[in-house]
Write an enzyme that holds these catalytic residues in place. Structure first.
Site, PDB file in Angstrom:
ATOM      1  N   CYS A 166       0.831  -1.220  -0.006  1.00 32.87           N
ATOM      2  CA  CYS A 166      -0.118   0.138  -0.037  1.00 32.87           C
ATOM      3  C   CYS A 166       1.037   1.149   0.003  1.00 32.87           C
ATOM      4  O   CYS A 166       2.006   0.981   0.155  1.00 32.87           O
ATOM      5  CB  CYS A 166      -0.801   0.093   1.046  1.00 32.87           C
ATOM      6  SG  CYS A 166      -1.699  -1.587   1.600  1.00 32.87           S
ATOM      7  N   ARG A 209       2.310   1.424  -7.395  1.00 31.64           N
ATOM      8  CA  ARG A 209       2.609   0.336  -6.645  1.00 31.64           C
ATOM      9  C   ARG A 209       1.240  -0.716  -6.595  1.00 31.64           C
ATOM     10  O   ARG A 209       1.622  -1.867  -6.306  1.00 31.64           O
ATOM     11  CB  ARG A 209       2.576   0.774  -5.157  1.00 31.64           C
ATOM     12  CG  ARG A 209       3.797   1.549  -5.075  1.00 31.64           C
ATOM     13  CD  ARG A 209       3.632   2.134  -3.576  1.00 31.64           C
ATOM     14  NE  ARG A 209       5.130   2.621  -3.391  1.00 31.64           N
ATOM     15  CZ  ARG A 209       5.783   2.030  -2.110  1.00 31.64           C
ATOM     16  NH1 ARG A 209       5.163   1.372  -1.255  1.00 31.64           N
ATOM     17  NH2 ARG A 209       6.927   2.602  -2.124  1.00 31.64           N
ATOM     18  N   TRP A 248      -4.072  -2.044  -0.992  1.00 37.00           N
ATOM     19  CA  TRP A 248      -4.280  -2.858  -1.751  1.00 37.00           C
ATOM     20  C   TRP A 248      -4.898  -4.101  -0.602  1.00 37.00           C
ATOM     21  O   TRP A 248      -4.122  -4.598   0.254  1.00 37.00           O
ATOM     22  CB  TRP A 248      -2.987  -3.672  -2.584  1.00 37.00           C
ATOM     23  CG  TRP A 248      -3.204  -4.700  -3.551  1.00 37.00           C
ATOM     24  CD1 TRP A 248      -4.297  -5.345  -3.401  1.00 37.00           C
ATOM     25  CD2 TRP A 248      -2.413  -5.119  -4.249  1.00 37.00           C
ATOM     26  NE1 TRP A 248      -4.224  -6.347  -4.452  1.00 37.00           N
ATOM     27  CE2 TRP A 248      -3.060  -6.007  -5.132  1.00 37.00           C
ATOM     28  CE3 TRP A 248      -1.038  -4.763  -4.554  1.00 37.00           C
ATOM     29  CZ2 TRP A 248      -2.307  -6.820  -6.115  1.00 37.00           C
ATOM     30  CZ3 TRP A 248      -0.464  -5.241  -5.798  1.00 37.00           C
ATOM     31  CH2 TRP A 248      -1.013  -6.128  -6.524  1.00 37.00           C
ATOM     32  N   ASN A 280       0.203   0.627   6.161  1.00 37.49           N
ATOM     33  CA  ASN A 280       0.905  -0.197   5.068  1.00 37.49           C
ATOM     34  C   ASN A 280       1.545  -1.340   5.882  1.00 37.49           C
ATOM     35  O   ASN A 280       2.279  -1.187   6.563  1.00 37.49           O
ATOM     36  CB  ASN A 280       1.629   0.599   4.334  1.00 37.49           C
ATOM     37  CG  ASN A 280       2.781  -0.089   3.479  1.00 37.49           C
ATOM     38  OD1 ASN A 280       2.417  -1.403   3.060  1.00 37.49           O
ATOM     39  ND2 ASN A 280       3.681   0.414   2.782  1.00 37.49           N
ATOM     40  N   GLY A 281       1.018  -2.705   5.161  1.00 37.20           N
ATOM     41  CA  GLY A 281       1.564  -3.558   6.099  1.00 37.20           C
ATOM     42  C   GLY A 281       0.602  -4.865   6.534  1.00 37.20           C
ATOM     43  O   GLY A 281      -0.562  -4.865   6.141  1.00 37.20           O
ATOM     44  N   GLU A 308      11.427 -13.445 -21.273  1.00 36.28           N
ATOM     45  CA  GLU A 308      10.937 -12.085 -20.560  1.00 36.28           C
ATOM     46  C   GLU A 308      10.314 -11.315 -21.768  1.00 36.28           C
ATOM     47  O   GLU A 308       9.222 -10.721 -21.394  1.00 36.28           O
ATOM     48  CB  GLU A 308      12.567 -11.190 -20.684  1.00 36.28           C
ATOM     49  CG  GLU A 308      12.258  -9.694 -20.184  1.00 36.28           C
ATOM     50  CD  GLU A 308      11.282  -9.405 -19.235  1.00 36.28           C
ATOM     51  OE1 GLU A 308      10.979 -10.346 -18.373  1.00 36.28           O
ATOM     52  OE2 GLU A 308      10.873  -8.067 -19.143  1.00 36.28           O
ATOM     53  N   LYS A 340       6.616  -9.801 -20.869  1.00 34.48           N
ATOM     54  CA  LYS A 340       6.126  -8.427 -21.074  1.00 34.48           C
ATOM     55  C   LYS A 340       4.848  -8.555 -21.919  1.00 34.48           C
ATOM     56  O   LYS A 340       4.073  -7.666 -21.478  1.00 34.48           O
ATOM     57  CB  LYS A 340       7.416  -7.827 -22.019  1.00 34.48           C
ATOM     58  CG  LYS A 340       7.549  -6.376 -21.682  1.00 34.48           C
ATOM     59  CD  LYS A 340       8.495  -5.955 -20.402  1.00 34.48           C
ATOM     60  CE  LYS A 340       8.219  -6.886 -19.135  1.00 34.48           C
ATOM     61  NZ  LYS A 340       8.787  -6.587 -18.036  1.00 34.48           N
ATOM     62  N   GLU A 374       1.623  -9.772 -19.416  1.00 32.99           N
ATOM     63  CA  GLU A 374       1.454  -8.973 -18.441  1.00 32.99           C
ATOM     64  C   GLU A 374       0.785  -7.765 -18.789  1.00 32.99           C
ATOM     65  O   GLU A 374      -0.184  -7.249 -17.776  1.00 32.99           O
ATOM     66  CB  GLU A 374       2.495  -8.442 -17.592  1.00 32.99           C
ATOM     67  CG  GLU A 374       3.523  -7.757 -18.021  1.00 32.99           C
ATOM     68  CD  GLU A 374       4.695  -7.236 -16.952  1.00 32.99           C
ATOM     69  OE1 GLU A 374       4.579  -7.353 -15.876  1.00 32.99           O
ATOM     70  OE2 GLU A 374       5.938  -7.088 -17.424  1.00 32.99           O
ATOM     71  N   HIS A 426       8.738 -30.912 -28.664  1.00 34.37           N
ATOM     72  CA  HIS A 426       8.407 -31.985 -27.833  1.00 34.37           C
ATOM     73  C   HIS A 426       7.154 -32.152 -27.153  1.00 34.37           C
ATOM     74  O   HIS A 426       6.944 -32.545 -25.801  1.00 34.37           O
ATOM     75  CB  HIS A 426       9.588 -31.926 -26.626  1.00 34.37           C
ATOM     76  CG  HIS A 426      10.813 -32.241 -27.399  1.00 34.37           C
ATOM     77  ND1 HIS A 426      11.222 -33.485 -28.057  1.00 34.37           N
ATOM     78  CD2 HIS A 426      12.028 -31.465 -27.695  1.00 34.37           C
ATOM     79  CE1 HIS A 426      12.373 -33.527 -28.521  1.00 34.37           C
ATOM     80  NE2 HIS A 426      12.951 -32.214 -28.422  1.00 34.37           N
ATOM     81  N   LYS A 464       3.737  -2.896  -8.752  1.00 34.72           N
ATOM     82  CA  LYS A 464       4.823  -2.565  -9.131  1.00 34.72           C
ATOM     83  C   LYS A 464       6.106  -3.345  -8.333  1.00 34.72           C
ATOM     84  O   LYS A 464       7.134  -3.965  -8.589  1.00 34.72           O
ATOM     85  CB  LYS A 464       5.298  -1.052  -9.143  1.00 34.72           C
ATOM     86  CG  LYS A 464       6.846  -0.694  -9.583  1.00 34.72           C
ATOM     87  CD  LYS A 464       6.985  -1.240 -10.910  1.00 34.72           C
ATOM     88  CE  LYS A 464       8.473  -0.721 -11.527  1.00 34.72           C
ATOM     89  NZ  LYS A 464       8.594  -1.212 -12.761  1.00 34.72           N
TER      90      LYS A 464
HETATM   91  O1  M6R Z   1      11.397  -5.217  -8.003  1.00 34.05           O
HETATM   92  P1  M6R Z   1      11.862  -6.408  -8.331  1.00 34.05           P
HETATM   93  O2  M6R Z   1      12.683  -6.537  -9.502  1.00 34.05           O
HETATM   94  O3  M6R Z   1      12.443  -7.420  -7.264  1.00 34.05           O
HETATM   95  O4  M6R Z   1      10.503  -7.048  -8.783  1.00 34.05           O
HETATM   96  C1  M6R Z   1      10.357  -8.541  -9.197  1.00 34.05           C
HETATM   97  C2  M6R Z   1       9.205  -8.507 -10.204  1.00 34.05           C
HETATM   98  O5  M6R Z   1       8.119  -8.505  -9.402  1.00 34.05           O
HETATM   99  C3  M6R Z   1       9.117  -7.710 -11.234  1.00 34.05           C
HETATM  100  O6  M6R Z   1      10.574  -7.759 -12.206  1.00 34.05           O
HETATM  101  C4  M6R Z   1       8.147  -7.941 -12.306  1.00 34.05           C
HETATM  102  O7  M6R Z   1       8.310  -9.401 -12.684  1.00 34.05           O
HETATM  103  C5  M6R Z   1       8.054  -6.865 -13.348  1.00 34.05           C
HETATM  104  N1  M6R Z   1       7.327  -5.939 -12.885  1.00 34.05           N
HETATM  105  C6  M6R Z   1       7.341  -7.365 -14.560  1.00 34.05           C
HETATM  106  O8  M6R Z   1       7.546  -6.501 -15.804  1.00 34.05           O
END
Ligand code: M6R
Length: 622
Positions: free
Chosen positions: A28, A56, A101, A127-128, A499, A503, A506, A522, A617
């Protein structure tokens, strides 16, 4: 391999205990402000701060302002919605705000923060997660008429209980801090003392911002950088009293602590989109600048500029364990190639949330490298806590100075990518890879000017890609219209493929998988139907022909294919041809077209590109 002398079972058990204690935390956001009359309008400060914390991830937002009494505005939904609820006619110089959140109770007005004590004297944002919430309710608050389903309400209920029993409020708050198990960053207003407000922190991030005639708190520097660049860190289990002209820090026991402020170099403009429609596009475009900044940080004219303690540690390590999640883990897969092929150091990459179950045998002199854009990822932190207990060395490679993973590791290397706000990580990925390349070449005693030149060339090549975006929009519109998609590659291109797939999935919600090109036949090839997009990445000479064979295989089964290749390996029909760069460093470049394809696929679907559904994030949940 030498196996370290400890029991793997006890390691697993110990990590399990940590994971249980760490519990479920989500990111949060909190902002708080107190100023003299006629300084800033607290509503603007709080709403602007909450907007900056939106990245976030959150589902509800709320603020509390004080003017001859407490006024609370809150609801499920976006900060934009909250703005429509706030009564503009009330001016105030004290307030706290929150983006939530949901963890305890669904997103709703009732569960949104701020929460109040029964008499409404105390108001809190939190937050927590309070892990012993139920225990606290049963022991101290069995007849308390809770209004919300949140764990947070326990905080104000307990403070009020202790105050009503005769405890002075600041002591009551510290008493409650002592009772809570779990994580918290909190802001508290006592309506009987509106010339100050309180804050406290344990495991969840919180910073103090110092202003002229005002003081603030924020979950991160970005949320309040518009108002001040003077910050004071808050450490775990500290209690803060903020007045308009004074900030006092105390330990949980009430001992006063002196701490100097630091000046944050973050530019307020960095947190704005500027001319861009989305942060993601801005951040994709920023990659060449980020790399150039990295070069200026990590090299002198002719030599490397890396802390000798780090390079000495690397020299003495017999195995690197890269711990990371998501995109950072994918960067780690590329980093492994550098450490093994260039620096000759055996390297393993572990998904941080899996390390507990798939704990490897650990060498005598390991170095744990934590890759994390945010430096706050809970899964990674749980591993860091454990390996520290075991006495192993750690290095965090992060974008966030002063983040938890940075503070708690032995060493930190910053990636200097500049603020990354879009949930989909782009420039952090390429900068993380670049930092690992620099580390590996330094270790291999490769002339600094060589890698410097390679990275400078890469920055230019990326610029060439991002300057010509039309092709990516056209390809996305033409090909990425189906329910699913595949990225394929071999060798280092396979790591880029995973990766690239993350991208695309997501932000566009197209079900996408990254596959080792040779593995497709396979089993997975069964999923190829007429028009299924398959995108291949080709950057290495030794895999060129084989990957092209795989492309033919899927094409003959109806796939619509796109090939991304380096110029010297390209063929006339490849749709995306990239100028040649050092092949081993190619992931820094080949990923860029895939970022743009993902962006335009999401754009044409009209999706919320910077804040994709269900994602945050910083993932501080395990
Ligand atoms: O802040 P971090 O790099 O540790 O975050 C890890 C993942 O949550 C982050 O890389 C996530 O997969 C990306 N935001 C995706 O684009």
């Amino acid at each position: 391999m030498l196996v370290h002398n400890f029991s793997i079972i006890s390691l697993i058990l110990a990590i399990l205990v940590i994971l249980i204690l760490e519990g479920d935390k989500r990111m949060c956001g909190i902002v708080g402000y107190i100023g003299f009359k006629n300084e800033l309008d607290v509503k603007d400060v709080l709403l602007s701060g909450l907007s900056k914390l939106e990245y976030r991830g959150y589902d509800s937002a709320g603020i509390c302002i004080y003017n001859e009494g407490i006024h609370i505005f809150k609801d499920a939904g976006r900060v934009e919605h909250l703005k429509t609820l706030v009564d503009d006619s009330i001016t105030a110089n004290l307030g706290i705000g929150h983006t939530r959140w949901a963890t305890h109770g669904k997103p709703s007005k009732r569960n949104s923060h701020p929460h109040q004590s029964l008499s409404t004297r105390f108001t809190v944002v939190h937050n927590g997660v309070i892990e012993n919430e139920i225990e606290l309710r049963e022991k101290y608050l069995s007849n308390y008429p809770f209004v919300s389903e949140t764990d947070t309400e326990v905080i104000v209920a307990l403070i009020e209980k202790f105050v009503m029993e005769g405890t002075e409020p600041t002591i009551a708050i510290r008493q409650v801090m002592g009772l809570i198990k779990g994580s918290y960053a909190i802001g508290i207003i006592d309506s009987e003392t509106p010339d100050k407000f309180y804050a406290a922190k344990n495991k969840s991030p919180l910073l103090i911002g110092l202003g002229n005639n005002f003081n603030m708190i924020g979950s991160d520097a970005m949320s309040i950088i518009k108002y001040t660049n003077k910050f004071i860190e808050i450490y775990d289990q500290e209690f803060i009293v903020l007045a308009a002209d004074k900030v006092s820090i105390y330990s949980i026991l009430g001992n006063q602590i002196e701490r100097n402020y630091y000046v944050e170099t973050l530019d307020a403009a960095d947190t704005e989109k500027g001319v861009y429609p989305h942060y993601m596009l801005k951040e994709i475009d920023e990659q060449p600048f980020a790399l150039r900044r990295l070069i200026s940080e990590y090299f002198t004219d002719t030599d490397y500029n890396i802390d000798a303690d780090i390079t000495d540690t690397l020299r003495n390590t017999d195995r690197i364990y890269i711990i990371a999640a998501g995109t950072s883990m994918h960067a780690g897969l590329v980093g492994k190639q550098f450490f093994e092929q260039i620096a000759n150091i055996p390297t393993e990459v572990h998904i941080s949330s899996e390390f507990i179950y798939n704990t490897p045998l650990i060498n005598d002199n390991p170095l744990f490298i934590f890759l994390s854009q945010s430096g706050e990822t809970a899964d990674s932190r749980a591993v860091l806590v454990k390996i520290k207990e075991l006495g192993f060395k750690s290095l965090t490679i992060t974008n966030a100075k002063g983040s938890t993973l940075s503070r708690e590791a032995d060493y930190t290397l910053l990636i200097h990518a500049g603020v990354e706000i879009a949930v989909a990580s782009t420039k952090a990925y390429t900068s993380q890879i670049a930092v690992m390349a620099i580390l590996a070449t330094k270790e291999a005693e490769i002339d600094a000017t060589v890698i410097k030149k390679d990275l400078s060339l890469i920055a230019n090549v990326i610029e060439g890609i991002t300057d010509n975006k039309t092709i990516f929009k056209e390809l996305a519109d033409q090909y990425l219209t189906k329910r699913s998609c595949f990225y394929i590659g071999r060798h280092i291109d396979y790591f880029v493929a995973v990766e690239a797939a993350l991208k695309l999935k997501e932000i566009s919600y197209i079900q996408t998988e990254g596959f080792a090109a040779g593995e497709l036949k396979h089993g997975t090839i069964a999923l190829i139907e007429e028009g299924t997009p398959v995108i291949a990445i080709i950057s290495q000479e030794n895999i060129n022909l084989n990957t092209r064979s795989n492309i033919k295989e899927v094409k003959s089964r109806g796939a619509s294919t796109i090939i991304i290749s380096l110029k010297s390996l390209s063929s006339a029909t490849d749709q995306i041809v990239i100028d040649d760069v050092s092949p081993i460093l190619s992931p820094i470049v080949t990923i860029v077209p895939t970022q743009l394809l993902a962006y335009y696929a999401a754009l044409s679907r009209g999706l919320d590109i910077d804040k994709p559904r269900n994602l945050a994030k910083s993932v501080t949940v395990e």
